[in-house]
Design a protein around this motif. Structure first.
Motif, PDB file in Angstrom:
ATOM      1  N   THR A   1      -8.815  75.409  47.847  1.00 14.77           N
ATOM      2  CA  THR A   1     -10.135  75.005  47.203  1.00 14.77           C
ATOM      3  C   THR A   1     -10.473  73.778  47.409  1.00 14.77           C
ATOM      4  O   THR A   1      -9.511  72.749  47.716  1.00 14.77           O
ATOM      5  N   LEU A   2     -11.671  73.135  47.116  1.00 15.98           N
ATOM      6  CA  LEU A   2     -11.907  71.767  46.961  1.00 15.98           C
ATOM      7  C   LEU A   2     -13.222  71.910  45.985  1.00 15.98           C
ATOM      8  O   LEU A   2     -14.080  72.370  46.060  1.00 15.98           O
ATOM      9  N   GLY A   3     -13.455  70.537  45.368  1.00 18.38           N
ATOM     10  CA  GLY A   3     -14.507  70.120  44.682  1.00 18.38           C
ATOM     11  C   GLY A   3     -15.480  69.253  45.400  1.00 18.38           C
ATOM     12  O   GLY A   3     -15.245  68.429  46.344  1.00 18.38           O
ATOM     13  N   VAL A   4     -16.865  69.522  45.029  1.00 16.99           N
ATOM     14  CA  VAL A   4     -17.931  68.720  45.926  1.00 16.99           C
ATOM     15  C   VAL A   4     -17.773  67.421  45.481  1.00 16.99           C
ATOM     16  O   VAL A   4     -17.735  66.292  46.345  1.00 16.99           O
ATOM     17  N   THR A   5     -17.442  66.969  44.292  1.00 16.36           N
ATOM     18  CA  THR A   5     -17.337  65.584  43.868  1.00 16.36           C
ATOM     19  C   THR A   5     -16.085  64.763  44.721  1.00 16.36           C
ATOM     20  O   THR A   5     -16.231  63.804  45.150  1.00 16.36           O
ATOM     21  N   ASP A   6     -15.261  65.428  44.706  1.00 13.73           N
ATOM     22  CA  ASP A   6     -13.932  64.942  45.376  1.00 13.73           C
ATOM     23  C   ASP A   6     -14.172  64.742  46.771  1.00 13.73           C
ATOM     24  O   ASP A   6     -13.794  63.429  47.326  1.00 13.73           O
ATOM     25  N   ILE A   7     -14.778  65.492  47.452  1.00 14.77           N
ATOM     26  CA  ILE A   7     -14.812  65.556  48.966  1.00 14.77           C
ATOM     27  C   ILE A   7     -16.047  64.352  49.134  1.00 14.77           C
ATOM     28  O   ILE A   7     -16.016  63.677  50.364  1.00 14.77           O
ATOM     29  N   ALA A   8     -17.073  64.542  48.369  1.00 14.91           N
ATOM     30  CA  ALA A   8     -18.008  63.450  48.417  1.00 14.91           C
ATOM     31  C   ALA A   8     -17.657  61.894  48.276  1.00 14.91           C
ATOM     32  O   ALA A   8     -17.947  61.079  49.143  1.00 14.91           O
TER      33      ALA A   8
ATOM     34  N   GLY B   1     -17.514  59.362  51.369  1.00 13.17           N
ATOM     35  CA  GLY B   1     -18.425  58.254  50.993  1.00 13.17           C
ATOM     36  C   GLY B   1     -19.903  58.749  51.313  1.00 13.17           C
ATOM     37  O   GLY B   1     -20.807  57.987  51.799  1.00 13.17           O
ATOM     38  N   VAL B   2     -20.287  60.057  50.729  1.00 16.56           N
ATOM     39  CA  VAL B   2     -21.444  60.637  51.076  1.00 16.56           C
ATOM     40  C   VAL B   2     -21.946  61.030  49.587  1.00 16.56           C
ATOM     41  O   VAL B   2     -21.069  61.152  48.678  1.00 16.56           O
ATOM     42  N   SER B   3     -23.154  61.566  49.585  1.00 16.37           N
ATOM     43  CA  SER B   3     -23.902  61.884  48.323  1.00 16.37           C
ATOM     44  C   SER B   3     -23.264  63.737  48.039  1.00 16.37           C
ATOM     45  O   SER B   3     -22.861  64.099  49.110  1.00 16.37           O
ATOM     46  N   THR B   4     -23.203  63.900  46.855  1.00 14.56           N
ATOM     47  CA  THR B   4     -22.735  65.534  46.552  1.00 14.56           C
ATOM     48  C   THR B   4     -23.889  66.426  47.195  1.00 14.56           C
ATOM     49  O   THR B   4     -23.800  67.446  47.559  1.00 14.56           O
ATOM     50  N   ALA B   5     -25.281  65.754  47.274  1.00 13.95           N
ATOM     51  CA  ALA B   5     -26.112  66.822  47.878  1.00 13.95           C
ATOM     52  C   ALA B   5     -25.676  66.831  49.552  1.00 13.95           C
ATOM     53  O   ALA B   5     -25.922  68.097  49.661  1.00 13.95           O
ATOM     54  N   SER B   6     -25.384  65.987  50.043  1.00 17.35           N
ATOM     55  CA  SER B   6     -25.126  66.260  51.385  1.00 17.35           C
ATOM     56  C   SER B   6     -24.078  67.023  51.664  1.00 17.35           C
ATOM     57  O   SER B   6     -23.719  67.941  52.463  1.00 17.35           O
ATOM     58  N   VAL B   7     -22.666  66.896  50.658  1.00 19.04           N
ATOM     59  CA  VAL B   7     -21.729  67.879  50.760  1.00 19.04           C
ATOM     60  C   VAL B   7     -22.195  69.410  50.513  1.00 19.04           C
ATOM     61  O   VAL B   7     -21.827  70.363  51.234  1.00 19.04           O
ATOM     62  N   ARG B   8     -23.085  69.441  49.672  1.00 19.82           N
ATOM     63  CA  ARG B   8     -23.455  70.792  49.368  1.00 19.82           C
ATOM     64  C   ARG B   8     -24.197  71.501  50.394  1.00 19.82           C
ATOM     65  O   ARG B   8     -24.108  72.667  50.465  1.00 19.82           O
TER      66      ARG B   8
END
Length: 247
Positions: free
Chosen positions: A13-20, A24-31
């Motif tokens: 599993t992973l979280g959007v905030t953690d991977i962002a 060093g990118v925005s959470t929108a980019s990760v999504r």
């Protein structure tokens, strides 16, 4: 996206905030990346991140190419030095490290390369200095390899001076291993048609055991790896009769 899949393969599993934050990118980019990977059925999105699909046990080759790249290039350079006098015909299995070896071999002349890897064949097909032979077989999207009975039948009547083999794991107990049973059988057939076999694998593969066995370590003459490999595992391989070279 390769980092996302790498984290999922290890953690599940992973979280959007953690991977962002890590990237060093925005959470929108990760999504957006998660949405694209979900469309490829490589993960399942959750409210705050993603979970690995049950099928994600092997990262597709296109997402593995950037990992340990410097180490793989050094290993490829060392593989060229291991060719030895009189080596003319070389078999190459698929994989990111063997792809680097193929790129290094492309600068040589007078070689006959036999491969079951579509990406390697594509790289070498434009090289007039190389004689290229590609096996038949069923294509695996994860590794770009042609595998199965047709691939193995293509090797009948061929005798190779050297086979250069990529693996997902190598250790004395498990031998040479990979994630897919049919791929393992085809790679074993290539080894059986070679006078000598060299394994190229970055240090993360040493001491690991993947799902399907290709062959015992007694079937190979040399392992070329990098300094990150576990010294105890390398000592076991040397004791088993395998020459170990550090690139």
């Amino acid at each position: 996206m390769g980092l996302i899949l790498d984290r999922l393969s290890k953690q599940g599993t992973l979280g959007v905030t953690d991977i962002a934050q890590e990237l060093g990118v925005s959470t929108a980019s990760v999504r957006r990346d998660l949405e694209m990977l979900e469309e490829q059925h490589l993960l399942s999105r959750t409210h705050g991140g993603a979970v690995a699909n049950s099928l994600v046990y092997e990262l597709p080759l296109r997402y593995r190419g950037g990992r340990h790249k410097d180490e793989k290039r050094r290993i490829a350079a060392a593989a060229l030095e291991a060719l030895g006098e009189g080596t003319v015909s070389i078999g190459l299995t698929g994989g990111t490290t063997t792809t680097e070896v193929a790129r290094a071999l492309a600068m040589r002349s007078g070689l006959t390369i036999v491969t079951n890897a579509l990406n390697i064949a594509s790289d070498l097909a434009l090289r007039p200095n190389i004689k290229l032979i590609v096996t038949g077989g069923t294509a695996r999207s994860e590794s770009y390899e042609l595998v199965g009975p047709l691939a193995e039948a293509s090797l009948d009547g061929i005798h190779l001076d050297l086979a250069i083999v990529g693996v997902d794991g190598i250790c004395v107990q498990g031998g040479l291993t990979t994630h897919h049973d049919v791929e393992a059988h085809t790679n074993r057939a290539l080894i059986e048609h070679a006078r000598r076999t060299v394994v190229v694998a970055d240090g993360s593969k040493v001491g690991r055991m993947a799902f399907a066995r290709i062959c015992p370590v007694t079937h190979i003459s040399e392992l070329i790896t990098d300094p990150s490999a576990d010294p105890a595992e390398l000592a076991n391989l040397r004791e088993a009769g395998v020459k170990v070279s550090i690139a």
